[in-house]
Each structure stands twice: as structure tokens, then as C-alpha cells.
Enzyme design. Structure first.
Site, PDB file in Angstrom:
ATOM      1  N   HIS A  26      36.245  42.576  42.801  1.00 58.56           N
ATOM      2  CA  HIS A  26      37.048  41.897  43.829  1.00 58.56           C
ATOM      3  C   HIS A  26      37.100  42.736  45.101  1.00 58.56           C
ATOM      4  O   HIS A  26      36.895  42.229  46.208  1.00 58.56           O
ATOM      5  CB  HIS A  26      38.480  41.669  43.322  1.00 58.56           C
ATOM      6  CG  HIS A  26      38.607  40.653  42.241  1.00 58.56           C
ATOM      7  ND1 HIS A  26      38.268  39.327  42.416  1.00 58.56           N
ATOM      8  CD2 HIS A  26      39.047  40.772  40.960  1.00 58.56           C
ATOM      9  CE1 HIS A  26      38.505  38.666  41.293  1.00 58.56           C
ATOM     10  NE2 HIS A  26      38.965  39.518  40.398  1.00 58.56           N
ATOM     11  N   TYR A 296      48.808  36.692  42.793  1.00 61.01           N
ATOM     12  CA  TYR A 296      47.595  37.090  42.068  1.00 61.01           C
ATOM     13  C   TYR A 296      46.782  38.063  42.924  1.00 61.01           C
ATOM     14  O   TYR A 296      46.458  37.778  44.076  1.00 61.01           O
ATOM     15  CB  TYR A 296      46.791  35.827  41.771  1.00 61.01           C
ATOM     16  CG  TYR A 296      45.690  35.954  40.762  1.00 61.01           C
ATOM     17  CD1 TYR A 296      45.980  36.073  39.400  1.00 61.01           C
ATOM     18  CD2 TYR A 296      44.353  35.906  41.144  1.00 61.01           C
ATOM     19  CE1 TYR A 296      44.962  36.151  38.463  1.00 61.01           C
ATOM     20  CE2 TYR A 296      43.334  35.984  40.211  1.00 61.01           C
ATOM     21  CZ  TYR A 296      43.642  36.110  38.877  1.00 61.01           C
ATOM     22  OH  TYR A 296      42.637  36.185  37.951  1.00 61.01           O
TER      23      TYR A 296
END
EC number: 4.1.3.39
Length: 353
Positions: A26, A296
Site C-alpha cells: 500500500h 481503514y
């Protein structure tokens, strides 16, 4: 056979999984090269890390317009990792609805031996067929209950039972937003341990968005967790994961065996992982907002992108995402929020004139 027998190993009390090459994807916008993956796997393996997770940040099949395209196909990286590791097992993540059963089979063919299946914490039932397949294939299974801070311990334990009954051998309390604080971790892990008994182990996956990744992991172990995640140099989404090298140092000091050499893992973090990072994972305003508002962690890069595109503050995007209780897979709604904030800014400027 109980999980005590399956997972017994005299060199560790807690089994560590390094997720630098999955959660770290990510932070790197899924741009890992083969050279980077090979070097990191070799260093982690040398340090004694027993499990190394390798996949697109959003799991098998995650390379897409919605989540971001991988520089190198994840299956090639899984194969390379399996060929490089001498002792460590290679794990892979999959999210039902993103990855498929065929992706699981291919990952196993490429050398992956631990299948980690993740769902939102209230949707464990969507993982049942995937756990069934993984066990049929002879894979070790791990379940991820993402955004675990959003439901109380007793509800989380009920969802863990669904996964365990489906064939999951270890169910994780996953603090996807880095929003849990100490007793919040302890209570959830304890609830899962009480519910699952010897049917499945309990694990914990933390993030640093409130600076508590290591402390929360210690709380998890004291509450009965037997598997713990971390990433070297905090290489993960948001402010990153609990740093493995710090976890090992702390566990050594409190007498928790991991089988990982502290000095070797510190060297791996400094000399091998850090050079592969585009930047350090920072505990900055954006990350703090995610932990505080319960967002998140993988939303960070998406929020920054929409902030730049529409000229609105990223931290405001993230705060509103928390207010709306968005979950993984709803990253596209950040565009709607950005447009909403932009309209408010424009109307405010017009009113001022």
C-alpha cells in the site's frame, strides 16, 4: 488434532508474520520489483522470521483500477519469494470478491503455503467456501476480521466462530484503522480465545495510526494471542504496521520467544527494507486522523490522490470517511467526499464576496 499440536514449535511462544511485502505494498503503491522482494525475503529468512506474506496490498487479484495496478504480477513475486526462502513459509492474502478460488490454487502452485482470508468483521460468512477450498488443498489457513474496532468483543467472537467452523486455523483481530487502544485489543483477543479454545488460534494485526502498534501487540499476547503481525520499519498502510524489529526487542525483554534474532532483524530493517521504501511511514496528521476517526489504513494514499486532484485537505477527506464508517473496498467514495468538500469551499468563497 488441536491447534496446540499443529502449531507447536519449541523455539517460539508466538509466531511472527512479516507483512512488509503485502501491507507495505500500500505504502509503495504496489510497485515492488523482483530484486526488492528477493532481497527482503532473504534478509527476513536469515533473521529467522517464520512467515513472510507476499501479495498485492489488497490481496490476490487486487491489481486493478480501483486498488492500483502492480508493477510486477503478484504471482511472480510469490513464486520468487518461495524460491528464495530457505526456512520461512510464504503466506498470501485474499479477499473474497477481489480474489478467486483459482487465484488461491495458483498461489499454492507458486509456492505459497499459508492462505490468509480477510473479510469485514461482520461478514465472516463470505469466507466459508474459500476456507473449505484452502483446507482441501492442504494449505494452512488464517482468517482476518478487518476493522475489528467497529463491533464489540462478543460479536467479534461470533464471527470468529464462523471462520473456525469453516476450517480457519487461526483467526486474527485486525485493527485495520489503528483505532484500538490497549484494553480494546485485550478484550477482543480474550473473547476470541474463550470462544475458540483449541479449535483455532488467535492472532493480532496492528497499525501505528495512534502510535500503539507495539503496545497493542503486547496486550494481545498477554490476552492469549499466538500469532502476531508486523512489518519491518513499519512498512505498511497508514502510519504503518507494528515494527517487527521493535516487537522482537520488546518480546525479548518480556520473555516471549519468537525464534527471531533481534540484531539480524534490526539489520534487515535498516539495510534492506528501508532502501526499498519510497519514504518512511509517518505518524502525521493524516495518519492520526485515521486512527482517531477509525478509517481503514489503506485509504491514506487514495485520500492524498483525491486531495491533490480536487484541491481539498486530505485529513478532512479521511475524517469524513470515518464519520461515514466507510470500509475497505469503498475507496471510490473518497471522490464523492472530495467533491462535497470542494462545493462547500466554493460556496463559502462565493458567500464571502
Amino acid at each position: 488434532m488441536s491447534t496446540k499440536d499443529i502449531f507447536f514449535n519449541p523455539i517460539w511462544d508466538v509466531r511472527m508474520t512479516d507483512t512488509s511485502l503485502r501491507d507495505g505494498s500500500h505504502h509503495k503503491r504496489h510497485q515492488f520489483t523482483k530484486d526488492e522482494v528477493g532481497a527482503i525475503v532473504a534478509a527476513l529468512d536469515t533473521a529467522g522470521v517464520p512467515v513472510i506474506e507476499v501479495t498485492h496490498g489488497d490481496g490476490l487479484g487486487g491489481s486493478s483500477f480501483n486498488y492500483g495496478f502492480s508493477k510486477t504480477p503478484e504471482q511472480e513475486l510469490i513464486k520468487l519469494a518461495a524460491e528464495t526462502a530457505k526456512e520461512a513459509k510464504i503466506a498470501f492474502l485474499m479477499l473474497p470478491g477481489v480474489g478467486t478460488k483459482e487465484d488461491i490454487k495458483e498461489a499454492q502452485n507458486n509456492g505459497g503455503s499459508i492462505c490468509r482470508i480477510a473479510t469485514h468483521c461482520t461478514e465472516a460468512d463470505v469466507s466459508i467456501q474459500h476456507f473449505g477450498l484452502a483446507r482441501e488443498l492442504g494449505l494452512e489457513t488464517v482468517g482476518f476480521l478487518m476493522m475489528s474496532h467497529t463491533i464489540p468483543p462478543e460479536k467479534l467472537a461470533q464471527q470468529a466462530r464462523i471462520m473456525a467452523d469453516a476450517g480457519c486455523q487461526c483467526v486474527y483481530v485486525v485493527d485495520s484503522a489503528g483505532a484500538l487502544v490497549l484494553e480494546g485489543v485485550r478484550d477482543r483477543v480474550a473473547a476470541l480465545v474463550a470462544e475458540l479454545g483449541d479449535d483455532a488460534q488467535v492472532g493480532f494485526h496492528g497499525h501505528e495510526n495512534l502510535g500503539l502498534g507495539v503496545a497493542n501487540s503486547v496486550e494481545a499476547v498477554r490476552a492469549g494471542a499466538k500469532q502476531i503481525d508486523g512489518s519491518c520499519r513499519r512498512f505498511g498502510a497508514g502510519a504503518g504496521n507494528a515494527p517487527v524489529e521493535a516487537l522482537i526487542g520488546v518480546f525479548d525483554k518480556i520473555g516471549v520467544k519468537t525464534g527471531i534474532d533481534f540484531f539480524d532483524i534490526a539489520d534487515a530493517a535498516e539495510e534492506v527494507v528501508a532502501p526499498a521504501m519510497p519514504a518512511e511511514c509517518l505518524l502525521d496528521r493524516n495518519a492520526l486522523i485515521m486512527g482517531y476517526s477509525g478509517v481503514y489504513s489503506s485509504f491514506l494514499k487514495h485520500a492524498i490522490r483525491q486531495s491533490e486532484r480536487y484541491g481539498v485537505p486530505a485529513h478532512q477527506l479521511l475524517h469524513r470517511a470515518g464519520q461515514r464508517k466507510l470500509i475497505g473496498g469503498q475507496e471510490d467514495q473518497l471522490i464523492d467526499i472530495a467533491l462535497e468538500i470542494k462545493r462547500e469551499q466554493d460556496s463559502g468563497a462565493t458567500a464571502a464576496h
